[in-house]
Motif scaffolding. Structure first.
Motif, PDB file in Angstrom:
ATOM      1  N   LYS A  68       0.617  -1.313   0.042  1.00 13.59           N
ATOM      2  CA  LYS A  68      -0.063   0.032  -0.229  1.00 13.59           C
ATOM      3  C   LYS A  68       1.072   1.279  -0.002  1.00 13.59           C
ATOM      4  N   ASN A  69       0.442   2.420  -0.744  1.00 14.13           N
ATOM      5  CA  ASN A  69       1.306   3.619  -0.832  1.00 14.13           C
ATOM      6  C   ASN A  69       2.553   3.395  -1.356  1.00 14.13           C
ATOM      7  N   LYS A  70       2.748   2.760  -2.128  1.00 18.72           N
ATOM      8  CA  LYS A  70       4.171   2.372  -2.489  1.00 18.72           C
ATOM      9  C   LYS A  70       4.588   2.171  -4.012  1.00 18.72           C
TER      10      LYS A  70
ATOM     11  N   ASP B 151      -2.158   2.281  -4.145  1.00 17.35           N
ATOM     12  CA  ASP B 151      -2.547   3.524  -3.287  1.00 17.35           C
ATOM     13  C   ASP B 151      -2.861   2.583  -1.907  1.00 17.35           C
ATOM     14  N   LYS B 152      -3.685   3.668  -1.040  1.00 18.22           N
ATOM     15  CA  LYS B 152      -3.909   3.433   0.308  1.00 18.22           C
ATOM     16  C   LYS B 152      -4.640   2.033   0.409  1.00 18.22           C
TER      17      LYS B 152
ATOM     18  N   ILE C 289       3.912  11.686  -5.859  1.00 20.48           N
ATOM     19  CA  ILE C 289       4.340  10.910  -4.846  1.00 20.48           C
ATOM     20  C   ILE C 289       5.675  11.452  -4.124  1.00 20.48           C
TER      21      ILE C 289
END
Length: 403
Positions: free
Chosen positions: A91-93, A108-109, A120
């Motif tokens: 996530k978020n990466k 995403d989240k 980003i």
């Protein structure tokens, strides 16, 4: 539900019921099983277990056919990425999916792979319809109906800003939106500020460019706009000198454009600033009148019609023709030089071969031949006549500032 050896399992109610039934039967037969032992046996039952496909309780891992999924996986409408060692959802990466193809995706989240623009950290990125990050490429991004912006993403996937050289051409990208700018723009380059023009494809123009009927010149090295403008009769609609149709078919047969080095061999300057302004004004009027075209074979038809309206080319309403020297001769007549003085003979306007002697003979002009006049623009003024004897002639109309 519980985990055992990395496999999600659940207890079968039917089998548990059977197990409890057997225990109760034993009690009835006096086998001496205590109530506490009964509860413990019911909780620890694991004989009837079955594999489950799907998410674990924390929505962190995903299982398929009893195995924990790793790597990329499409579940429903979304793509996910699970750590190849731990199986944990990403996530978020930003993740490098393929080293061979240098493919990166962002999750995403919610762990969903995304498309479109995404900031980003400090940088903006763009992810294509296949979720891959754009690297070293242009992208046209729709903002609203019929409104798009063109951006460029470098080898690291970062959206660029400012002046950038890409594939041999210069582009200017807005520092906030990343959009490639078009039209006239101020550019700071090599410690100097220039006025440059960026075409509809975003490329900086070097050399000549006709914009709205006016031909502008831009330095072939820096792109700097040559802001000194001249007016002249340049050529017919075919780019030649003869057999053109009466009138200006292209808007550039008689036109205003940036100064260029023809090369000229003499500049003829009116001693009177009033006369200089009238000569330049007449040339501007001719350039804006599409009834006036170019044809060396019919070069005196403009004079015929202009004479009827006080030698003002702007008032000519009949399609006609001229050439470079016939037009400059007419502008001089409009400024007060008698027709009989500036004509080659009684029926023919002056040519580039005799224009210098005719005008200097009036005593109303000075001639300049140094390089600072004929090869540069710094000393030129409105109304100066640029002349290449037996070649071409034009008139300086003055500076043209953009923005």
């Amino acid at each position: 539900m519980y985990h055992e050896r990395g496999i999600v399992v659940k207890k079968s109610k039917m089998h548990i019921a059977k197990r409890i039934g057997m225990i109760l039967l034993c009690m009835m037969l006096g086998l001496g099983i205590a109530g506490g032992d009964l509860a413990l046996s019911a909780v620890s039952v694991s004989a009837a277990e079955e594999v489950v496909n799907g998410w674990d309780d924390s929505h962190t891992h995903y299982y398929q056919n009893g195995k924990m999924v790793t790597g990329k996986k499409k579940i429903g409408n979304y793509w996910y990425y699970f750590n190849k060692k731990t199986g944990k959802i990403t996530k978020n990466k930003l993740v490098r999916i393929s080293k061979k193809n240098n493919k990166y995706c962002y999750y995403d989240k919610d762990g969903h792979a995304i498309t479109g623009e995404k900031k980003i950290g400090k940088y903006w990125y763009y992810f294509k319809s296949n979720y891959a990050m754009t690297i070293k490429g242009f992208v046209s991004i729709k903002l609203s109906d019929n409104v798009y912006k063109m951006c460029y993403y470098n080898k690291k996937g970062h959206r660029v800003k400012g002046l950038k050289k890409i594939n041999g051409s210069y582009y200017l990208f807005d520092k906030k939106t990343g959009a490639a700018k078009v039209g006239f723009q101020k550019v700071t380059r090599l410690g100097k500020t220039y006025t440059c023009y960026f075409d509809t494809d975003g490329k900086m123009v070097l050399g000549d460019k006709t914009i709205d009927g006016v031909t502008y010149s831009f330095n072939k090295s820096t792109g700097d706009f040559v802001d000194l403008m001249i007016a002249h009769a340049s050529g017919n609609e075919w780019g030649g000198g003869y057999h053109g149709k009466a009138g200006d078919q292209t808007g550039t047969e008689v036109c205003i454009r940036s100064w260029y080095n023809r090369p000229w061999n003499v500049v003829l300057r009116p001693k009177s600033s009033v006369m200089a302004d009238k000569i330049a004004y007449a040339m501007e009027r001719a350039a804006k009148n599409d009834n006036i075209g170019y044809d060396m074979g019919d070069r005196n038809t403009l004079l015929y019609y202009a004479k009827k309206v006080g030698y003002d080319p702007g008032l000519v309403s009949t399609p006609c023709e001229t050439d470079c020297s016939a037009l400059v001769s007419l502008a001089c007549m409009y400024a007060g030089i008698p027709q009989s003085v500036v004509m080659y003979d009684s029926t023919n306007s002056a040519t580039t071969g005799v224009l210098k002697s005719k005008l200097l003979g009036t005593g109303k002009f000075r001639a300049y031949t140094s390089n600072s006049y004929i090869k540069k623009t710094g000393k030129l003024k409105r109304g100066d006549i640029l002349l290449l004897e037996y070649g071409h002639t034009a008139v300086v109309t003055g500076k043209h500032n953009i923005g």
